[in-house]
Design a protein around this motif. Sequence first.
Motif, PDB file in Angstrom:
ATOM      1  N   PHE A   1       2.716  23.423 -18.422  1.00 16.81           N
ATOM      2  CA  PHE A   1       1.848  22.626 -19.081  1.00 16.81           C
ATOM      3  C   PHE A   1       1.309  23.589 -20.045  1.00 16.81           C
ATOM      4  O   PHE A   1       0.916  22.972 -21.051  1.00 16.81           O
ATOM      5  N   ARG A   2       0.958  24.867 -19.743  1.00 16.95           N
ATOM      6  CA  ARG A   2       0.452  25.606 -20.765  1.00 16.95           C
ATOM      7  C   ARG A   2       1.117  25.720 -22.036  1.00 16.95           C
ATOM      8  O   ARG A   2       0.863  25.917 -23.150  1.00 16.95           O
ATOM      9  N   ALA A   3       2.565  25.851 -21.696  1.00 22.41           N
ATOM     10  CA  ALA A   3       3.379  26.058 -22.821  1.00 22.41           C
ATOM     11  C   ALA A   3       3.511  24.736 -23.839  1.00 22.41           C
ATOM     12  O   ALA A   3       3.684  25.226 -25.033  1.00 22.41           O
ATOM     13  N   GLN A   4       3.024  23.659 -23.311  1.00 21.75           N
ATOM     14  CA  GLN A   4       3.004  22.522 -24.264  1.00 21.75           C
ATOM     15  C   GLN A   4       1.692  22.668 -25.104  1.00 21.75           C
ATOM     16  O   GLN A   4       1.454  22.023 -26.275  1.00 21.75           O
TER      17      GLN A   4
ATOM     18  N   THR B   1      -7.175  27.810 -25.246  1.00 21.66           N
ATOM     19  CA  THR B   1      -7.887  28.754 -24.383  1.00 21.66           C
ATOM     20  C   THR B   1      -7.879  28.109 -22.998  1.00 21.66           C
ATOM     21  O   THR B   1      -8.331  27.154 -22.782  1.00 21.66           O
ATOM     22  N   VAL B   2      -7.263  29.003 -21.941  1.00 15.84           N
ATOM     23  CA  VAL B   2      -6.858  28.365 -20.796  1.00 15.84           C
ATOM     24  C   VAL B   2      -8.302  28.951 -19.871  1.00 15.84           C
ATOM     25  O   VAL B   2      -8.593  29.981 -19.844  1.00 15.84           O
ATOM     26  N   VAL B   3      -8.777  27.816 -19.210  1.00 16.99           N
ATOM     27  CA  VAL B   3     -10.032  27.963 -18.551  1.00 16.99           C
ATOM     28  C   VAL B   3      -9.595  27.315 -17.079  1.00 16.99           C
ATOM     29  O   VAL B   3      -9.100  26.014 -16.931  1.00 16.99           O
ATOM     30  N   VAL B   4      -9.470  28.122 -16.070  1.00 19.68           N
ATOM     31  CA  VAL B   4      -9.119  27.561 -14.514  1.00 19.68           C
ATOM     32  C   VAL B   4     -10.314  27.525 -13.749  1.00 19.68           C
ATOM     33  O   VAL B   4     -11.068  28.335 -13.701  1.00 19.68           O
ATOM     34  N   TYR B   5     -10.277  26.727 -12.847  1.00 18.63           N
ATOM     35  CA  TYR B   5     -11.433  26.501 -11.718  1.00 18.63           C
ATOM     36  C   TYR B   5     -11.091  27.564 -10.833  1.00 18.63           C
ATOM     37  O   TYR B   5      -9.864  27.853 -10.626  1.00 18.63           O
ATOM     38  N   ALA B   6     -12.051  28.005  -9.928  1.00 14.39           N
ATOM     39  CA  ALA B   6     -12.017  29.016  -8.960  1.00 14.39           C
ATOM     40  C   ALA B   6     -10.823  28.372  -7.881  1.00 14.39           C
ATOM     41  O   ALA B   6     -10.179  29.445  -7.361  1.00 14.39           O
ATOM     42  N   ASN B   7     -10.926  27.231  -7.607  1.00 14.84           N
ATOM     43  CA  ASN B   7      -9.968  26.501  -6.625  1.00 14.84           C
ATOM     44  C   ASN B   7      -8.380  26.638  -7.055  1.00 14.84           C
ATOM     45  O   ASN B   7      -7.949  25.441  -6.963  1.00 14.84           O
TER      46      ASN B   7
ATOM     47  N   LYS C   1     -10.465  25.480 -28.460  1.00 13.17           N
ATOM     48  CA  LYS C   1     -10.140  24.304 -27.806  1.00 13.17           C
ATOM     49  C   LYS C   1      -9.455  24.697 -26.282  1.00 13.17           C
ATOM     50  O   LYS C   1      -8.980  25.637 -26.125  1.00 13.17           O
ATOM     51  N   ILE C   2      -9.902  23.982 -25.500  1.00 10.60           N
ATOM     52  CA  ILE C   2      -9.594  24.264 -24.142  1.00 10.60           C
ATOM     53  C   ILE C   2      -8.403  23.510 -23.204  1.00 10.60           C
ATOM     54  O   ILE C   2      -8.277  22.352 -23.686  1.00 10.60           O
ATOM     55  N   LEU C   3      -7.865  24.206 -22.671  1.00  6.48           N
ATOM     56  CA  LEU C   3      -6.736  23.825 -21.345  1.00  6.48           C
ATOM     57  C   LEU C   3      -7.478  24.120 -20.335  1.00  6.48           C
ATOM     58  O   LEU C   3      -7.700  24.925 -19.843  1.00  6.48           O
TER      59      LEU C   3
END
Length: 365
Positions: A133-136, A141-147, A178-180
């Motif tokens: 998904f990131r490669a697409q 900028t990759v932001v992920v939730y703690a979960n 821009k956020i992923l």
Amino acid sequence: MASIIEVDVEQPACTTRHAWARVPEEPSPSEREALKARIRTLLRERGAIMVSHYYVHPDLQDLAEETGGLVSDSLEMARFGRDHPARTLIVSGVRFMGETAKILSPDKTVLMPDLDATCSLDIGCPADDFAAFRAQHPDRTVVVYANTSAAVKAQADWVVTSSCALDIVRALRDQGHKILWAPDKHLGAYIERETGADMVLWRGSCVVHDEFKAFELEQLRRDHPGAKVLVHPESPAEVVAQADVVGSTSQILKAAAELDAEVFIVATDNGMLHKLRTLNPGKRFIEAPTAGNSATCKSCAHCPWMAMNSLRGVLEVLETGLNEIHVDPALIPRARQPIERMLAFTAACKRGEPAGALVPGIGAA
């Protein structure tokens, strides 16, 4: 004996469709007291400390605080464990919480009552699928939730909790990012609406919060016209829209203490009600509905994996050292970096400093 239940965790972004959870048998009152007494003794003897999430059984919340530990959200649990001198951490929660504690305290022993206790957001965001998904979207900028798992955190630029996600994403937006976002689609959409950030969302959801129902909530509000509605932002937008306060577990606790109301309707895991009622004995807290009028359960808002934590499980790991959390040492530095960024940002906010200065512009991350 524990029974097994099936849990539907369908996530459109990946191939996960269902999972299972054990339901521990409740101890008798006399056994409960004996278990607590033995755990207290072993915590002292082993030099261990308990940290428990707000969603686990009240016994585990109370015991953590009674023995000098902590009840809080996942990142506060991990930070407390890092800063505490104890060499062994007993983490009552779900697996990603134990992993986060290990990431921040790699030299400590981290044990959990049940290693199979997981999270639909975690298992609904496999690391390999997320990498694809990131490669697409390589410009985001990759932001992920703690979960999320340690393997997903290691792919992120920032890790956030529900209490700081708005501030961090807003600061990133202001710097042109821009956020992923992953994995919770409801929390991501809420942040997108509130900040106006350009966001691409992974399509995961929490099996508890996703089930809150807007129509039934409207009916419940009519039945309790003076009630204030407290909603966790992992809930659907139609539920969030009815909230007096939208916030994390800590923000919900703060609102319940400060708002001038006697009755509150709470749309988050019902494990939270124990702490709410303990801290606000003169107030009434009602679970938000998760099912319609034809359902046999009007509100079943409790994570089946949080329910796997038990006094017997805590005692077993203290006695045997089983259920230790291990994280690939190669992942730890990469997973720690986005967590430390978040911790530095939130610490600056608490000090009243301009935390936005900690967010690099495009090309400087």
